[in-house]
Design a protein around this motif. Sequence first.
Motif, mmCIF file in Angstrom:
data_model
loop_
_atom_site.group_PDB
_atom_site.id
_atom_site.type_symbol
_atom_site.label_atom_id
_atom_site.label_comp_id
_atom_site.label_asym_id
_atom_site.label_seq_id
_atom_site.Cartn_x
_atom_site.Cartn_y
_atom_site.Cartn_z
ATOM 1 N N CYS A 146 -3.105 -6.757 -6.920
ATOM 2 C CA CYS A 146 -2.610 -6.922 -5.551
ATOM 3 C C CYS A 146 -1.238 -7.576 -5.606
ATOM 4 O O CYS A 146 -1.129 -8.783 -5.840
ATOM 5 C CB CYS A 146 -3.580 -7.778 -4.725
ATOM 6 N N ALA A 147 -0.204 -6.776 -5.395
ATOM 7 C CA ALA A 147 1.166 -7.281 -5.483
ATOM 8 C C ALA A 147 1.497 -8.272 -4.375
ATOM 9 O O ALA A 147 2.430 -9.066 -4.508
ATOM 10 C CB ALA A 147 2.154 -6.117 -5.450
ATOM 11 N N ALA A 148 0.720 -8.232 -3.288
ATOM 12 C CA ALA A 148 1.002 -9.143 -2.165
ATOM 13 C C ALA A 148 0.689 -10.594 -2.524
ATOM 14 O O ALA A 148 1.289 -11.514 -1.974
ATOM 15 C CB ALA A 148 0.191 -8.724 -0.947
ATOM 16 N N ILE A 149 -0.251 -10.799 -3.434
ATOM 17 C CA ILE A 149 -0.561 -12.157 -3.886
ATOM 18 C C ILE A 149 0.567 -12.581 -4.829
ATOM 19 O O ILE A 149 0.753 -12.023 -5.900
ATOM 20 C CB ILE A 149 -1.921 -12.213 -4.597
ATOM 21 N N GLY A 150 1.329 -13.554 -4.383
ATOM 22 C CA GLY A 150 2.504 -13.966 -5.139
ATOM 23 C C GLY A 150 3.746 -13.197 -4.765
ATOM 24 O O GLY A 150 4.841 -13.482 -5.270
ATOM 25 N N GLY A 151 3.600 -12.217 -3.862
ATOM 26 C CA GLY A 151 4.740 -11.430 -3.420
ATOM 27 C C GLY A 151 5.086 -11.739 -1.978
ATOM 28 O O GLY A 151 4.850 -12.847 -1.484
ATOM 29 N N PHE A 152 5.620 -10.739 -1.271
ATOM 30 C CA PHE A 152 5.952 -10.907 0.145
ATOM 31 C C PHE A 152 4.666 -10.753 0.957
ATOM 32 O O PHE A 152 4.114 -9.657 1.043
ATOM 33 C CB PHE A 152 6.984 -9.869 0.573
ATOM 34 N N ASN A 171 -4.834 -2.577 -5.155
ATOM 35 C CA ASN A 171 -6.224 -2.227 -5.432
ATOM 36 C C ASN A 171 -6.811 -1.280 -4.395
ATOM 37 O O ASN A 171 -7.786 -0.580 -4.665
ATOM 38 C CB ASN A 171 -7.074 -3.490 -5.498
ATOM 39 N N LYS A 172 -6.235 -1.271 -3.231
ATOM 40 C CA LYS A 172 -6.713 -0.380 -2.177
ATOM 41 C C LYS A 172 -6.282 1.060 -2.453
ATOM 42 O O LYS A 172 -7.067 2.002 -2.280
ATOM 43 C CB LYS A 172 -6.180 -0.847 -0.819
ATOM 44 N N ARG A 173 -5.059 1.235 -2.895
ATOM 45 C CA ARG A 173 -4.538 2.560 -3.211
ATOM 46 C C ARG A 173 -4.973 3.014 -4.605
ATOM 47 O O ARG A 173 -5.291 4.177 -4.830
ATOM 48 C CB ARG A 173 -3.010 2.538 -3.131
ATOM 49 N N ASP A 174 -4.982 2.062 -5.556
ATOM 50 C CA ASP A 174 -5.296 2.369 -6.955
ATOM 51 C C ASP A 174 -6.196 1.266 -7.496
ATOM 52 O O ASP A 174 -5.699 0.271 -8.048
ATOM 53 C CB ASP A 174 -3.993 2.456 -7.753
ATOM 54 N N PRO A 175 -7.519 1.388 -7.313
ATOM 55 C CA PRO A 175 -8.445 0.318 -7.718
ATOM 56 C C PRO A 175 -8.212 -0.139 -9.161
ATOM 57 O O PRO A 175 -8.074 0.682 -10.075
ATOM 58 C CB PRO A 175 -9.816 0.972 -7.559
ATOM 59 N N GLY A 176 -8.119 -1.473 -9.305
ATOM 60 C CA GLY A 176 -7.911 -2.056 -10.624
ATOM 61 C C GLY A 176 -6.464 -2.325 -10.974
ATOM 62 O O GLY A 176 -6.176 -2.922 -12.023
ATOM 63 N N SER A 177 -5.534 -1.928 -10.103
ATOM 64 C CA SER A 177 -4.108 -2.097 -10.411
ATOM 65 C C SER A 177 -3.561 -3.454 -9.993
ATOM 66 O O SER A 177 -2.414 -3.783 -10.284
ATOM 67 C CB SER A 177 -3.285 -0.988 -9.749
ATOM 68 N N PHE A 182 0.834 -1.195 0.000
ATOM 69 C CA PHE A 182 0.000 0.000 0.000
ATOM 70 C C PHE A 182 0.875 1.254 0.000
ATOM 71 O O PHE A 182 0.520 2.277 -0.594
ATOM 72 C CB PHE A 182 -0.908 -0.037 1.234
ATOM 73 N N TYR A 183 2.033 1.174 0.668
ATOM 74 C CA TYR A 183 2.955 2.304 0.742
ATOM 75 C C TYR A 183 3.849 2.422 -0.495
ATOM 76 O O TYR A 183 4.442 3.474 -0.725
ATOM 77 C CB TYR A 183 3.854 2.164 1.970
ATOM 78 N N ASP A 184 3.966 1.352 -1.249
ATOM 79 C CA ASP A 184 4.876 1.309 -2.401
ATOM 80 C C ASP A 184 4.117 1.725 -3.657
ATOM 81 O O ASP A 184 3.400 0.925 -4.260
ATOM 82 C CB ASP A 184 5.450 -0.094 -2.552
ATOM 83 N N THR A 185 4.269 2.968 -4.062
ATOM 84 C CA THR A 185 3.500 3.479 -5.195
ATOM 85 C C THR A 185 3.943 2.900 -6.534
ATOM 86 O O THR A 185 3.313 3.157 -7.555
ATOM 87 C CB THR A 185 3.592 5.014 -5.252
ATOM 88 N N THR A 186 5.028 2.099 -6.542
ATOM 89 C CA THR A 186 5.445 1.434 -7.779
ATOM 90 C C THR A 186 4.807 0.059 -7.919
ATOM 91 O O THR A 186 4.941 -0.573 -8.974
ATOM 92 C CB THR A 186 6.975 1.269 -7.821
ATOM 93 N N ALA A 187 4.123 -0.412 -6.864
ATOM 94 C CA ALA A 187 3.525 -1.746 -6.873
ATOM 95 C C ALA A 187 2.018 -1.648 -7.061
ATOM 96 O O ALA A 187 1.391 -0.638 -6.738
ATOM 97 C CB ALA A 187 3.845 -2.461 -5.559
ATOM 98 N N GLY A 188 1.439 -2.713 -7.580
ATOM 99 C CA GLY A 188 -0.006 -2.761 -7.733
ATOM 100 C C GLY A 188 -0.690 -2.900 -6.388
ATOM 101 O O GLY A 188 -0.291 -3.719 -5.551
#
Length: 333
Positions: free
Chosen positions: A137-143, A129-135, A121-127
């Motif tokens: 969820c980088a956490a799925i498959g990420g850290f 959906n909470k910060r930018d709907p439709g972008s 959510f804090y990383d504006t380079t990552a997807g």
Amino acid sequence: MRPFTYERATDARAAVAAASRPGATFISGGTNLLDLMKLEIEHPSHLVDISRLPLGDIEELPDGGLRIGAQAANSEVSADARVRTSYPVLSEALVAGASGQLRNMASVGGNLLQRTRCPYFYDTTAGCNKRDPGSGCAAIGGFNRTHAILGASDACIATHPSDMAVAMTALEARIELLGADGTARDVAIGDFYLLPGDTPHIETVLRPGEMITGVVLPPPPPGGQLYRKVRDRASYEFALVSVAAVVLVDGETVADARVAFGGVAHKPWRSVAAESALRDRPATMATYRSAAEAATRDAVGRGGNDFKIELARRTLCRTLDQAARAARATRAG
């Protein structure tokens, strides 16, 4: 930080009227909002300061409950003798929630309205959906070591950060709200927060311009109360798993129980399944394990957070055992 305008509200009705304009938002202690503004994740164009409104009292109610004003500081609530005596689970949760400096600044209303968030959510380079709907969820498959195991969706697996809200969920608190049109209503805390679904950016049932004015705690439940928080470090840190438990023991039997988890879902997680598995059963570790299995039956790990399923079970068992011991001690006294 982007430019914004500021006004200090003089009364509650003026505050909700001011906050109903596009781009406006409330600020009280600011312990969450200011961080998000500095990171340009939140960028309100107008701040309505409600920190000076006369909403900080803690009042006893005729039915034996307690009303806590939205502007009461977390430190004031945790130290209040009535809270410590009748609602110890709440006092314990508040003390576990943050450093002393933050508790002095943070308000009850602001604590309830912390953004549900994760590092992405804090990383504006990552997807996110909470910060930018439709972008995405980088956490799925990420850290995702700290992420949700219950109630999540493919749109978001972040967890709600508040400890106080978990205790209030076990206490069945109600949240008082004042709308932009001056209409007051109250909402059960269990209905206040929303699961992510396809719209994780919508976190509560608050209407535009609506403000929290207070929280009502029902008369204290009988039995033992306990809040346990498991985290990576003992200083200020969000929960990996936390449990708020209220247990009433009759002889050697669990007569009633309330269970709420933190750190496992997008909202404070009331476990009706665990409560059902506890009622009218022996107050033994075998019963607590059965309740823990019931509580996590639908849990889903995402790889990095698989361990949280077993951690949630063990934390619940230990919390229930200690709450039951407290209940027996109270009864004996």
